[in-house]
Design a protein around this motif. Sequence first.
Motif, PDB file in Angstrom:
ATOM      1  N   UNK A   1       1.430  -1.384   0.974  1.00 32.09           N
ATOM      2  CA  UNK A   1       1.030  -2.095  -0.247  1.00 32.09           C
ATOM      3  C   UNK A   1       1.158  -3.611  -0.055  1.00 32.09           C
ATOM      4  N   UNK A   2       2.323  -4.042   0.420  1.00 27.22           N
ATOM      5  CA  UNK A   2       2.564  -5.476   0.594  1.00 27.22           C
ATOM      6  C   UNK A   2       1.695  -6.062   1.702  1.00 27.22           C
ATOM      7  N   UNK A   3       1.513  -5.295   2.783  1.00 26.43           N
ATOM      8  CA  UNK A   3       0.686  -5.794   3.887  1.00 26.43           C
ATOM      9  C   UNK A   3      -0.757  -5.980   3.435  1.00 26.43           C
ATOM     10  N   UNK A   4      -1.254  -5.071   2.589  1.00 28.65           N
ATOM     11  CA  UNK A   4      -2.626  -5.203   2.084  1.00 28.65           C
ATOM     12  C   UNK A   4      -2.762  -6.409   1.166  1.00 28.65           C
ATOM     13  N   UNK A   5      -1.781  -6.622   0.296  1.00 35.44           N
ATOM     14  CA  UNK A   5      -1.820  -7.798  -0.577  1.00 35.44           C
ATOM     15  C   UNK A   5      -1.816  -9.077   0.259  1.00 35.44           C
ATOM     16  N   UNK A   6      -0.972  -9.113   1.282  1.00 33.59           N
ATOM     17  CA  UNK A   6      -0.926 -10.277   2.161  1.00 33.59           C
ATOM     18  C   UNK A   6      -2.276 -10.502   2.836  1.00 33.59           C
ATOM     19  N   UNK A   7      -2.906  -9.413   3.281  1.00 29.41           N
ATOM     20  CA  UNK A   7      -4.167  -9.509   4.025  1.00 29.41           C
ATOM     21  C   UNK A   7      -5.325  -9.990   3.157  1.00 29.41           C
ATOM     22  N   UNK A   8      -5.201  -9.841   1.829  1.00 27.61           N
ATOM     23  CA  UNK A   8      -6.292 -10.200   0.936  1.00 27.61           C
ATOM     24  C   UNK A   8      -7.132  -9.012   0.528  1.00 27.61           C
ATOM     25  N   UNK A   9      -6.634  -7.813   0.805  1.00 29.13           N
ATOM     26  CA  UNK A   9      -7.315  -6.591   0.371  1.00 29.13           C
ATOM     27  C   UNK A   9      -7.062  -6.407  -1.117  1.00 29.13           C
ATOM     28  N   UNK A  10      -8.084  -5.981  -1.830  1.00 31.79           N
ATOM     29  CA  UNK A  10      -7.985  -5.847  -3.285  1.00 31.79           C
ATOM     30  C   UNK A  10      -7.332  -4.514  -3.661  1.00 31.79           C
ATOM     31  N   UNK A  11      -6.122  -4.297  -3.162  1.00 30.23           N
ATOM     32  CA  UNK A  11      -5.377  -3.085  -3.480  1.00 30.23           C
ATOM     33  C   UNK A  11      -4.807  -3.227  -4.883  1.00 30.23           C
ATOM     34  N   UNK A  12      -4.924  -2.162  -5.676  1.00 29.42           N
ATOM     35  CA  UNK A  12      -4.551  -2.280  -7.085  1.00 29.42           C
ATOM     36  C   UNK A  12      -3.407  -1.372  -7.499  1.00 29.42           C
ATOM     37  N   UNK A  13      -2.933  -0.507  -6.600  1.00 28.72           N
ATOM     38  CA  UNK A  13      -1.816   0.345  -6.957  1.00 28.72           C
ATOM     39  C   UNK A  13      -1.562   1.407  -5.910  1.00 28.72           C
ATOM     40  N   UNK A  14      -0.465   2.148  -6.092  1.00 29.09           N
ATOM     41  CA  UNK A  14      -0.116   3.232  -5.182  1.00 29.09           C
ATOM     42  C   UNK A  14       0.781   4.216  -5.909  1.00 29.09           C
ATOM     43  N   UNK A  15       0.802   5.451  -5.444  1.00 27.87           N
ATOM     44  CA  UNK A  15       1.687   6.455  -6.033  1.00 27.87           C
ATOM     45  C   UNK A  15       1.864   7.648  -5.104  1.00 27.87           C
ATOM     46  N   UNK A  16       2.981   8.356  -5.273  1.00 28.84           N
ATOM     47  CA  UNK A  16       3.187   9.611  -4.584  1.00 28.84           C
ATOM     48  C   UNK A  16       2.276  10.666  -5.177  1.00 28.84           C
ATOM     49  N   UNK A  17       1.830  11.613  -4.335  1.00 27.87           N
ATOM     50  CA  UNK A  17       0.868  12.603  -4.799  1.00 27.87           C
ATOM     51  C   UNK A  17       1.512  13.968  -5.064  1.00 27.87           C
ATOM     52  N   UNK A  18       0.673  14.927  -5.455  1.00 28.35           N
ATOM     53  CA  UNK A  18       1.134  16.243  -5.894  1.00 28.35           C
ATOM     54  C   UNK A  18       1.794  17.009  -4.755  1.00 28.35           C
ATOM     55  N   UNK A  19       1.190  16.973  -3.571  1.00 30.74           N
ATOM     56  CA  UNK A  19       1.790  17.637  -2.418  1.00 30.74           C
ATOM     57  C   UNK A  19       2.828  16.728  -1.791  1.00 30.74           C
ATOM     58  N   UNK A  20       4.038  17.210  -1.520  1.00 32.64           N
ATOM     59  CA  UNK A  20       5.049  16.341  -0.898  1.00 32.64           C
ATOM     60  C   UNK A  20       4.601  15.849   0.473  1.00 32.64           C
TER      61      UNK A  20
END
Length: 388
Positions: free
Chosen positions: A208-227
């Motif tokens: 997440x942080x690396x994408x923000x640093x790179x200038x990628x328009x990342x808008x969020x993240x979350x853990x998914x249904x399958x572990x």
Amino acid sequence: MWGSLVLKQNKKGAVRSSTKFRVYAVKSENGTINRLEDLLNLDITPFTDKIIAEYIWIGGTGIDVRSKSRTISKPVKHPSELPKWNYDGSSTGQAPGEDSEVILYPQAIFKDPFRGGNNILVICDTYTPAGEPIPTNKRHSAAEIFSNKKVADQVPWFGIEQEYTLLQPNVKWPLGWPVGAYPGPQGPYYCAAGADKSFGRDISDAHYKACLYAGINISGTNGEVMPGQWEYQVGPSVGIEAGDHIWASRYILERITEQAGVVLTLDPKPIEGDWNGAGCHTNYSTKSMREEGGYEVIKKAILNLSLRHKEHISAYGEGNERRLTGKHETASIDSFSWGVANRGCSIRVGRETEKQGKGYLEDRRPASNMDPYVVTGLLAETTILWEP
């Protein structure tokens, strides 16, 4: 533990880089920081105007990312300032050995979160020496669609939800799962916290942080249904930018998992049985959909999508038939459906879109290993250019 490899604090005396991104997979057994780490984190900016450009392209499988580095004499701001380059296409499954040269055309630039400073990541597409796009170059045809005036006037927006699964090395079994066995059933893992429910958070956060640093328009993240499975979202992005940002984000994720000693897979159904697959849901809207009366435009777009269901499915990722079964929040691959707030449909429309009479639609069919250039270009073509 792998988690500490990525985020553990830097020890006194180590050289600091502008990104504060650390590599900890190179410690000796007695805990002394290897000299290699000092060099990896070395900031060359005060000593030279030269930069390192990491040229990135898509390999012969259509899903693998390749890259190599070159020195550029000074910092650049636009890909047009960068030289074309070449590589051995016979080693990536993209050219015969007797005529193996493939040319890289720089198309998009991102800041390099691994090297820091003025160093850059460069998304490239691939051509023959004669200037013809090679078959695995899907960006070229997508760019043609998005440069069409009718499409450009509609300012197509994309929000892409990239799911992925983290695997233990060697055994290729999901992170956090007992080797050769299974955890408890799905339910407690989605967006969860806790050592017995969340596996891989450090990798997700580092990405997440690396994408923000790179200038990628990342808008969020979350853990998914399958572990062991995670998701991040990129967008809203306009036109061809959506594909560039997804491919750059995938490359960064590959590099982070490489450093952490964890295997990344974009397989749409990594574990058979009563476990969720991995998709790449694509949220989409045009200018007309976002304006008053847009709900009717959305319904017209859905009609077009229904009529080209087979064409879309064939382009939405390899192995998707194992995921689109009608179970685990998917629609059947064999039939088209749409509904409001229904996650078991091919196309979902949100309650807020229905209420406001304008907004966007979500195409839930693309697999996690889909090519974003193909999917975004096809959505624009079907809903804007194609007529029944």
